[in-house]
Design a protein around this motif. Structure first.
Motif: not given
Ligand SMILES: Nc1ncnc2c1ncn2[C@@H]1O[C@H](COP(=O)(O)OP(=O)(O)O)[C@@H](O)[C@H]1O
Ligand SMILES: [Mg+2]
Lengths: 271, 259
Positions: A57, A81, A84, A91, A113, B122, B125-127, B129-138
């Motif tokens: 990030x 992606x 990841x 978090x 996914x 969102x 509250x890091x929602x 960022x959380x999505x990005x780390x789940x490999x979902x492009x926000x």
């Protein structure tokens, strides 16, 4: 012991700063496969930042961050992606999606996914929720969860895609002793049972040291010391002693730099 | 003095930078739009959330706007003995100007701010960022469906606005002031042109919808992730949307109806 393939995350000569403010300066760090590695340091040293760097990030200003042989900063959007999907991140706040209930939060990465049929997806979600002891809480909304429960739901979500590695950002901070114990046990179990490599970022020394296989102490943008919890416990460094034992005074002084106390009191408010 | 010039320069550079980021962000959203075809449910949900939320307010304000128009026009036109043409004047005013413009401004205040606040929170509250780390492009999962929904909603709401306001004008001029029904509708049919007036009005509201949707999602995504940052972002959404709509309206009016 230094088998190359053992190392999942390999950081070399990494530097990073926010808008001119240096956070990391030439850091080297290894995370071994199948182990729990703890990264400890005072608040504000950049522990969260380090996890974001590993997750791609943020981009370092210098050096390499290799995860499973891939240099994260140079990956394309697509490759990043893809990588990841194999990393979970927990978090500090849990970062649950506030408009979805517990069940849907855990189902979210699976729905995004995979094309699993609904019954199979349901079984998977319930298995993950069961693993964190919250199968019964599936209908609750994130706002109805306690901090500890929210983190456990986030953990269930992080393991939904069966990652090879999970990064935990301050998993124990602000937890009561019972949920702390639950989380310590969960992280340990996930590591031992599923063989998930884990990175725990924390300043809760006792809990973290109790399950970590290896510890990095980070301060002032550098790795100050690293080793197994045992060797660090017998470290000769005064700073390490002060941090691990939580002493109020030592190399990190209790007082912010100030002029002489006596003179200050006697000066009669001239400054 | 040099301080003043320096701060002026900094502000100027900042705005250019924001504009640049806004454009890059728009490109990302537009790249995400085609995938919406495969997941129409995401957009439909948002149209429901965004459009339907504004519907009541749009209908009520349209009714009053139409009634006020009816009253004012009737009195003014009567002075020239031209109250007959009230139907066409009301319809033209609404379809060409008031429908698209007022709808867009209402929309920015109602739905635009709520989109900004939602996305901003969102982020805070890091929602995201959380999505990005789940490999979902926000940008694709959160922003693009909201952008598409807002863009589609504005022209639809503008049509509803004009229709309801025309009925409001009818209610006042025919129902209260005694104009002949056939005169109200007949004049409208005779003087409102489909291509020149109605289509141009729709084009306007499509442009307004695009701009309002873009500003709302961008301000949310670019917000400083604190409660204060989100609150300032919602204010910027209203201000920037309203000003852009009014300025664009002037430009488009002069191009479309300037002759
Ligand atoms: N987005 C940001 N922009 C600028 N500075 C930041 C940002 N995020 C964090 N910082 C600063 O970087 C330092 C390290 O932050 P962080 O990684 O959150 O520390 P930790 O997790 O160890 O407490 C802090 O001093 C913080 O103020
Ligand atoms: Mg932190």
């Amino acid at each position: 012991m230094d088998n190359k393939d053992d190392i999942l995350v390999k950081i070399r000569g990494m530097s990073f700063g926010y808008a001119g403010r240096q956070i990391f300066d030439n850091v080297d760090l290894d995370i071994r496969r199948g182990q729990i590695t703890a990264i400890m340091g005072p608040s504000g040293t950049g522990k969260t930042t380090l996890l974001r760097l590993i997750g791609g990030q943020l981009k370092p200003t210098a050096g390499t961050i290799e995860v499973d042989g891939l240099n994260v900063p140079t990956l394309s959007h697509r490759e990043l992606y893809k990588l990841r999907k194999r990393m979970g991140m927990l978090f500090q706040s849990g970062a649950l999606l506030s408009d979805l209930n517990v069940y849907e939060n855990v189902a979210f990465p699976l729905r995004e996914h995979t094309d699993l049929p609904e019954p199979m997806l349901r079984d998977l979600v319930l298995m993950k929720l069961n693993a964190v002891g919250l199968r019964g809480a599936r209908g609750l909304m994130p706002s109805e969860l306690s901090g500890g429960m929210a983190r456990r739901v986030a953990l269930a979500r992080a393991i939904a895609l069966d990652p090879t590695m999970i990064m935990y950002d301050e998993p124990f901070t602000g937890q009561d002793p019972i949920s702390m114990g639950v989380l310590v046990k969960l992280i340990d179990d996930l590591n031992k049972a599923l063989g998930i490599s884990s990175i725990i970022v924390s300043h809760d020394v006792a809990e973290t040291a109790s399950i970590a296989d290896y510890v990095y102490l980070v301060s002032g943008g550098k790795v100050v010391e690293h080793g197994t919890p045992d060797t660090l416990g017998h470290s000769g460094s005064e700073w390490t002693r002060q941090f691990l034992d939580g002493l109020p005074d030592g190399p990190v002084p209790f007082h912010y730099p100030a002029s002489d106390y006596r003179e200050d009191l006697l000066s009669g408010g001239e400054s | 003095m040099t301080d003043f010039i320096r701060s002026l320069g900094r502000r100027f550079l900042n705005s250019i930078q924001r504009l640049g980021r806004g454009n890059l962000f728009l490109m990302q959203i537009l790249r995400g739009l085609p995938s919406m075809v495969l997941r129409p449910r995401l957009v439909v949900q948002q149209i429901y959330a965004v459009g339907v939320m504004s519907l009541t307010i749009i209908i009520v304000s349209a009714a009053f706007t139409g009634m006020v128009l009816g009253l004012q026009l009737f009195n003014t036109l009567q002075g020239f003995g031209a109250e007959q043409s009230i139907g066409s004047v009301t319809a033209l005013t609404l379809v060409r100007e008031l429908g698209p413009v007022l709808t867009a401004i209402f929309f920015a205040g109602l739905a635009g701010t709520s989109l900004t606040a939602e996305i901003g929170l969102m982020k805070a509250t890091e929602q995201l960022s959380g999505m990005e780390m789940m490999a979902v492009d926000p940008v694709h999962r959160v922003v693009a469906p909201r952008f598409a929904a807002a863009w589609v909603s504005v022209p639809l709401l503008a049509l509803i606005f004009s229709a309801v306001a025309i009925l409001g004008g009818y209610f006042v001029s025919v129902g209260l002031l005694g104009l002949d029904t056939s005169v109200y509708w007949g004049q409208m049919q005779a003087y409102v042109d489909w291509g020149d007036d109605v289509v141009n009005g729709i084009i306007k509201s499509i442009v307004f919808g695009f701009v309002c949707a873009w500003i709302a999602v961008y301000e949310g995504f670019d917000a400083t992730p604190t409660s204060e940052g989100v609150s300032r972002a919602t204010i910027r959404t209203v201000v920037h949307s309203s000003l852009s709509v009014l300025a664009l309206d002037f430009i488009m009016t002069s191009l479309m109806f300037g002759d």
